[in-house]
Design an enzyme around this catalytic site. Structure first.
Site, PDB file in Angstrom:
ATOM      1  N   GLY A 214       0.822  -1.201   0.000  1.00 26.14           N
ATOM      2  CA  GLY A 214       0.000   0.000   0.000  1.00 26.14           C
ATOM      3  C   GLY A 214       0.855   1.248   0.000  1.00 26.14           C
ATOM      4  O   GLY A 214       2.054   1.195   0.300  1.00 26.14           O
ATOM      5  N   LYS A 215       0.214   2.346  -0.354  1.00 23.93           N
ATOM      6  CA  LYS A 215       0.936   3.608  -0.326  1.00 23.93           C
ATOM      7  C   LYS A 215       0.190   4.576   0.567  1.00 23.93           C
ATOM      8  O   LYS A 215      -0.992   4.811   0.386  1.00 23.93           O
ATOM      9  CB  LYS A 215       1.059   4.185  -1.733  1.00 23.93           C
ATOM     10  CG  LYS A 215       2.125   3.466  -2.557  1.00 23.93           C
ATOM     11  CD  LYS A 215       2.357   4.193  -3.876  1.00 23.93           C
ATOM     12  CE  LYS A 215       3.478   3.554  -4.675  1.00 23.93           C
ATOM     13  NZ  LYS A 215       4.814   3.775  -4.103  1.00 23.93           N
ATOM     14  N   GLY A 216       0.884   5.105   1.551  1.00 26.38           N
ATOM     15  CA  GLY A 216       0.260   6.064   2.454  1.00 26.38           C
ATOM     16  C   GLY A 216       0.810   7.443   2.179  1.00 26.38           C
ATOM     17  O   GLY A 216       1.710   7.609   1.349  1.00 26.38           O
ATOM     18  N   GLU A 217       0.249   8.403   2.889  1.00 28.77           N
ATOM     19  CA  GLU A 217       0.669   9.763   2.638  1.00 28.77           C
ATOM     20  C   GLU A 217       2.123   9.993   3.052  1.00 28.77           C
ATOM     21  O   GLU A 217       2.851  10.740   2.410  1.00 28.77           O
ATOM     22  CB  GLU A 217      -0.251  10.707   3.402  1.00 28.77           C
ATOM     23  CG  GLU A 217      -0.256  12.077   2.792  1.00 28.77           C
ATOM     24  CD  GLU A 217      -1.108  13.020   3.589  1.00 28.77           C
ATOM     25  OE1 GLU A 217      -2.092  12.557   4.192  1.00 28.77           O
ATOM     26  OE2 GLU A 217      -0.790  14.211   3.611  1.00 28.77           O
ATOM     27  N   GLY A 219       4.324   7.399   3.811  1.00 22.36           N
ATOM     28  CA  GLY A 219       5.246   6.308   3.563  1.00 22.36           C
ATOM     29  C   GLY A 219       4.576   5.132   2.895  1.00 22.36           C
ATOM     30  O   GLY A 219       3.353   5.008   2.894  1.00 22.36           O
ATOM     31  N   ASP A 220       5.420   4.274   2.325  1.00 18.50           N
ATOM     32  CA  ASP A 220       4.908   3.070   1.697  1.00 18.50           C
ATOM     33  C   ASP A 220       4.711   1.997   2.750  1.00 18.50           C
ATOM     34  O   ASP A 220       5.397   1.980   3.765  1.00 18.50           O
ATOM     35  CB  ASP A 220       5.901   2.586   0.636  1.00 18.50           C
ATOM     36  CG  ASP A 220       5.994   3.580  -0.515  1.00 18.50           C
ATOM     37  OD1 ASP A 220       5.024   4.349  -0.690  1.00 18.50           O
ATOM     38  OD2 ASP A 220       7.016   3.598  -1.217  1.00 18.50           O
ATOM     39  N   VAL A 221       3.767   1.101   2.478  1.00 15.05           N
ATOM     40  CA  VAL A 221       3.458   0.039   3.433  1.00 15.05           C
ATOM     41  C   VAL A 221       3.863  -1.305   2.836  1.00 15.05           C
ATOM     42  O   VAL A 221       3.524  -1.609   1.692  1.00 15.05           O
ATOM     43  CB  VAL A 221       1.954   0.048   3.785  1.00 15.05           C
ATOM     44  CG1 VAL A 221       1.653  -1.010   4.842  1.00 15.05           C
ATOM     45  CG2 VAL A 221       1.509   1.424   4.266  1.00 15.05           C
ATOM     46  N   LYS A 234       5.250   0.252   7.889  1.00 12.14           N
ATOM     47  CA  LYS A 234       5.066   1.532   7.215  1.00 12.14           C
ATOM     48  C   LYS A 234       6.382   2.287   7.313  1.00 12.14           C
ATOM     49  O   LYS A 234       6.885   2.525   8.414  1.00 12.14           O
ATOM     50  CB  LYS A 234       3.963   2.316   7.930  1.00 12.14           C
ATOM     51  CG  LYS A 234       3.368   3.432   7.135  1.00 12.14           C
ATOM     52  CD  LYS A 234       2.202   3.959   7.942  1.00 12.14           C
ATOM     53  CE  LYS A 234       1.301   4.890   7.235  1.00 12.14           C
ATOM     54  NZ  LYS A 234       0.180   5.278   8.100  1.00 12.14           N
ATOM     55  N   ASP A 324     -10.174  11.405  11.484  1.00 11.91           N
ATOM     56  CA  ASP A 324     -10.096  11.005  10.083  1.00 11.91           C
ATOM     57  C   ASP A 324     -10.758   9.649   9.888  1.00 11.91           C
ATOM     58  O   ASP A 324     -10.246   8.773   9.211  1.00 11.91           O
ATOM     59  CB  ASP A 324      -8.627  10.975   9.639  1.00 11.91           C
ATOM     60  CG  ASP A 324      -8.484  10.914   8.123  1.00 11.91           C
ATOM     61  OD1 ASP A 324      -9.502  11.054   7.415  1.00 11.91           O
ATOM     62  OD2 ASP A 324      -7.351  10.708   7.649  1.00 11.91           O
ATOM     63  N   ARG A 328     -11.799   4.122   4.308  1.00 10.25           N
ATOM     64  CA  ARG A 328     -10.419   3.883   3.818  1.00 10.25           C
ATOM     65  C   ARG A 328      -9.442   3.692   4.974  1.00 10.25           C
ATOM     66  O   ARG A 328      -8.345   3.148   4.787  1.00 10.25           O
ATOM     67  CB  ARG A 328      -9.953   5.046   2.928  1.00 10.25           C
ATOM     68  CG  ARG A 328      -9.881   6.373   3.649  1.00 10.25           C
ATOM     69  CD  ARG A 328      -9.425   7.548   2.799  1.00 10.25           C
ATOM     70  NE  ARG A 328      -9.618   8.768   3.596  1.00 10.25           N
ATOM     71  CZ  ARG A 328     -10.764   9.415   3.723  1.00 10.25           C
ATOM     72  NH1 ARG A 328     -11.825   9.003   3.046  1.00 10.25           N
ATOM     73  NH2 ARG A 328     -10.885  10.474   4.514  1.00 10.25           N
ATOM     74  N   ASN A 329      -9.800   4.143   6.154  1.00 10.26           N
ATOM     75  CA  ASN A 329      -8.929   4.003   7.316  1.00 10.26           C
ATOM     76  C   ASN A 329      -9.339   2.867   8.257  1.00 10.26           C
ATOM     77  O   ASN A 329      -8.875   2.792   9.393  1.00 10.26           O
ATOM     78  CB  ASN A 329      -8.846   5.323   8.088  1.00 10.26           C
ATOM     79  CG  ASN A 329      -8.041   6.349   7.319  1.00 10.26           C
ATOM     80  OD1 ASN A 329      -7.174   5.982   6.525  1.00 10.26           O
ATOM     81  ND2 ASN A 329      -8.334   7.616   7.526  1.00 10.26           N
ATOM     82  N   ASP A 342      -4.917   4.381  11.443  1.00  7.59           N
ATOM     83  CA  ASP A 342      -4.649   5.775  11.083  1.00  7.59           C
ATOM     84  C   ASP A 342      -5.094   6.758  12.139  1.00  7.59           C
ATOM     85  O   ASP A 342      -5.455   7.879  11.813  1.00  7.59           O
ATOM     86  CB  ASP A 342      -5.383   6.146   9.785  1.00  7.59           C
ATOM     87  CG  ASP A 342      -4.517   5.872   8.580  1.00  7.59           C
ATOM     88  OD1 ASP A 342      -3.298   5.887   8.726  1.00  7.59           O
ATOM     89  OD2 ASP A 342      -5.093   5.648   7.514  1.00  7.59           O
TER      90      ASP A 342
END
Ligand code: ADP
Ligand code: MG
Length: 458
Positions: A214-217, A219-221, A234, A324, A328-329, A342
C-alpha cells in the site's frame, strides 16, 4: 494533532505500582530451568498477571496464553510514549512580534520563546530576554538534528530547550521562564528515545521486509515478518515528517483494543518504520468495492459496523478523537474483523483546508468551520462510514461537487439511504448527522443499537 488526549501525569517509573495485566518486553532470552518457568525470547511481549511474594519473580503469560514464572530482571515494563508539550513554541511570528511579546523592559532575564525563523525557512529562532533586551539565536535544523552552536546537537526543540534550561552553555542566560503561547493549541513533540526506553523499539535485523502492499501519505506500506508474526511495515519516506509519524506511533502506544490496529513496535535507525499487525484483506473501502453485493452479506455489513463502532467507543472512553474516520482508514483481517487505523496522524495542519487533502465529505460542519474536533465530530464521520458500508464503498454525496457539499449540508441536505439499507441503520446515520453536535448519539449508544440490529440479521 488529530488525536487529542487528556493531559497525563508523568509518574516516576520506580514509584509506580504494577497494574494488573502490565505489559513487559523481554530484555534477554530465558530458557527456564523448571516446569514452572515460562521460557521466552528477547523482544517477546509478555503479560504479568500477578506479582509473587518474591520480588524477583512474576507470574505471567505469553501471547499464546501459556502461563509461568518470569524472572523480574529479564523483562522491562512497556510504557506509553508521551508527547512533550511545547507551550513556549509560537509558530511563525516575526522578530518584532517576539520582542513585543517578551517585553524586555519589564521582564526578567531568561524569559524565552521559540519561533519559526522568518529569514531561514526550516530553521527556528530562540528569543530570550536579557538585560532589558531580547537576544535572538538561530537554531539550525540540519539532517534531523538541531543546534545553535554547532557543538551541541539535539533531536528536537524540547530537548534543546531542556538543555539550555539547565545550563546557559554559551547563551547570555539559562532559559528560565517560558512565555506561553496564548490559546489552547500548544504544539508538542515526541522524542525518538522514548520509544527505546518505553520498550517499543525493534531492531532492523529482527524485521524481514517483503512486498509492497500500500501507499500512504507519509510512507509506503510493506508486508513483512517480525519473529513469528506477519506484520505490516510503514516506512517513512520524507524525513521532515518524522515527528508526524512518531506522533501517530505515540498515540498507538497508549491504546489496546481488539478493534484498533495494534502497534507492535518502531524501528528507529536511518529510517523510521512503524510495525503493526498485518490486516490481510486491506482497507475496508477497497474491500467493499472489489467484492460488492455478490460476496458481502448483510451480516458482514453489520459486523464491520459493530467492529468499527466498538473501536471508536474505546477511543471515546479515553477521550481520544480520531479526526479522520472513514472506510479507507478501517482495515480488515483474514478473519473478517474490522479494525480502526490511522489514528493519530497529524495530516491536517493549519492550512489543510486549502491543501485539498482535507476529507471534507467525512468531516462534521463545526469541525470544518471552527476546527472543533470532538468525539461528536467523529460520530458525524461514523455516519458517513455507515453509508459507505451499506453502499458497498461508493464515494459519499455522489453527483454533488466537493465545493458545494458543505453548503448543501448546512442547509439541511442529507444523503438518502443506500439501496437495501435497513431502516434502523439509516436512522443512526441521520442521528449522526444532526447539525448540533449535542444532539448526536455517543458511540456507546450507537454500539447498543447496532448490536440489536446485528442480533436480528442473518
Ligand atoms: P495513509 O493513511 O497515510 O494514507 P495508511 O496507513 O492508510 O496510509 O496505509 C495505506 C494503505 O496500506 C492502506 O489503505 C492499506 O491498504 C495498506 N495498509 C496499511 N496498514 C496495513 C496493515 N496493517 N495491514 C495491511 N495493509 C495495510
Ligand atoms: Mg489511510
Amino acid at each position: 494533532m488529530p488525536m487529542d488526549s487528556r493531559p497525563q501525569q508523568n509518574v516516576s517509573q520506580q514509584q509506580e505500582a504494577w497494574k494488573p495485566n502490565q505489559e513487559v518486553v523481554a530484555v534477554y532470552n530465558f530458557n527456564g530451568s523448571t516446569q514452572e518457568d515460562l521460557p521466552f525470547k528477547k523482544g517477546e511481549v509478555l503479560i504479568i498477571t500477578q506479582k509473587t511474594k518474591d520480588p524477583n519473580w512474576y507470574r505471567g503469560k505469553n501471547s499464546k496464553g501459556k502461563e509461568g514464572m518470569i524472572p523480574a530482571n529479564f523483562v522491562q515494563k512497556r510504557k506509553e510514549v508521551q508527547l512533550h508539550s511545547m507551550p513556549w513554541y509560537h509558530d511563525k511570528i516575526s522578530r518584532d512580534t517576539a520582542e513585543k511579546l517578551l517585553d524586555p523592559h519589564r521582564s526578567q532575564n531568561g524569559l524565552f520563546l521559540v519561533r519559526e525563523s522568518v529569514n531561514f525557512p526550516g530553521d527556528f529562532t530562540l528569543s530570550v530576554c536579557f538585560s532589558h533586551k531580547v537576544e535572538h539565536y538561530r537554531i539550525i535544523y540540519r539532517g534531523n538534528k538541531m543546534t545553535i552552536d554547532e557543538e551541541s546537537y539535539f533531536g528536537n526543540l524540547a530537548e534543546l530547550v531542556e538543555h539550555y534550561s539547565n545550563d546557559a552553555d554559551g547563551l547570555c542566560t539559562k532559559l528560565i521562564m517560558p512565555l506561553q503561547k496564548k490559546g489552547s493549541s500548544f504544539s508538542s513533540v515526541v522524542s525518538a528515545q522514548d520509544f527505546q526506553t518505553g520498550g517499543w523499539s525493534i531492531l532492523p535485523k529482527d524485521l524481514f521486509v517483503g512486498e509492497l502492499i500500500g501507499k500512504g501519505e507519509f510512507g509506503d506500506v510493506y508486508k513483512g515478518r517480525y519473529k513469528d508474526h506477519q506484520v505490516a511495515i510503514k516506512q517513512l519516506k520524507d524525513k521532515n515528517s518524522a515527528q508526524t509519524f512518531l506522533k501517530e506511533a505515540s498515540v498507538m502506544t497508549s491504546v489496546r483494543h481488539p478493534n484498533l490496529v495494534q502497534l507492535i513496535g518502531v524501528v528507529i535507525a536511518d529510517t523510521i518504520q512503524l510495525v503493526t499487525e498485518f490486516m490481510g484483506k486491506g482497507n475496508l473501502v477497497e474491500y467493499l468495492r472489489s467484492r460488492g453485493r455478490s460476496v458481502i452479506t448483510k451480516k458482514d455489513q453489520i459486523n464491520f459496523s459493530i467492529d468499527t463502532c466498538s473501536g471508536m467507543q474505546y477511543l471515546e472512553s479515553k477521550a481520544l478523537v480520531h479526526r479522520d474516520l472513514a472506510a479507507r482508514n478501517i482495515l480488515v483481517n483474514e478473519e473478517n474483523t474490522a479494525k480502526v487505523s490511522d489514528f493519530g496522524l497529524a495530516k491536517y495542519g493549519d492550512h489543510s483546508l486549502e491543501s485539498g487533502k482535507f476529507p471534507i465529505k467525512w468531516t462534521a460542519p463545526e469541525a470544518l468551520r471552527e476546527s472543533k474536533f470532538t468525539n461528536k465530530s467523529d460520530m458525524w464521520s461514523f455516519g458517513i462510514l455507515l453509508w459507505e458500508v451499506y453502499s458497498f464503498g461508493r464515494v459519499p454525496y455522489p453527483r454533488i461537487p466537493l465545493a458545494d457539499v458543505v453548503m448543501h449540508v448546512e442547509r439541511g441536505y442529507r444523503m438518502e439511504a443506500p439501496e437495501g439499507c435497513p431502516k434502523k441503520i439509516y436512522n443512526i446515520m441521520l442521528k449522526a448527522w444532526e447539525l448540533d453536535p449535542k444532539n448526536r448519539p455517543t458511540f456507546k449508544e450507537v454500539l447498543e443499537m447496532l448490536k440489536e440490529e446485528g442480533a436480528t440479521t442473518v
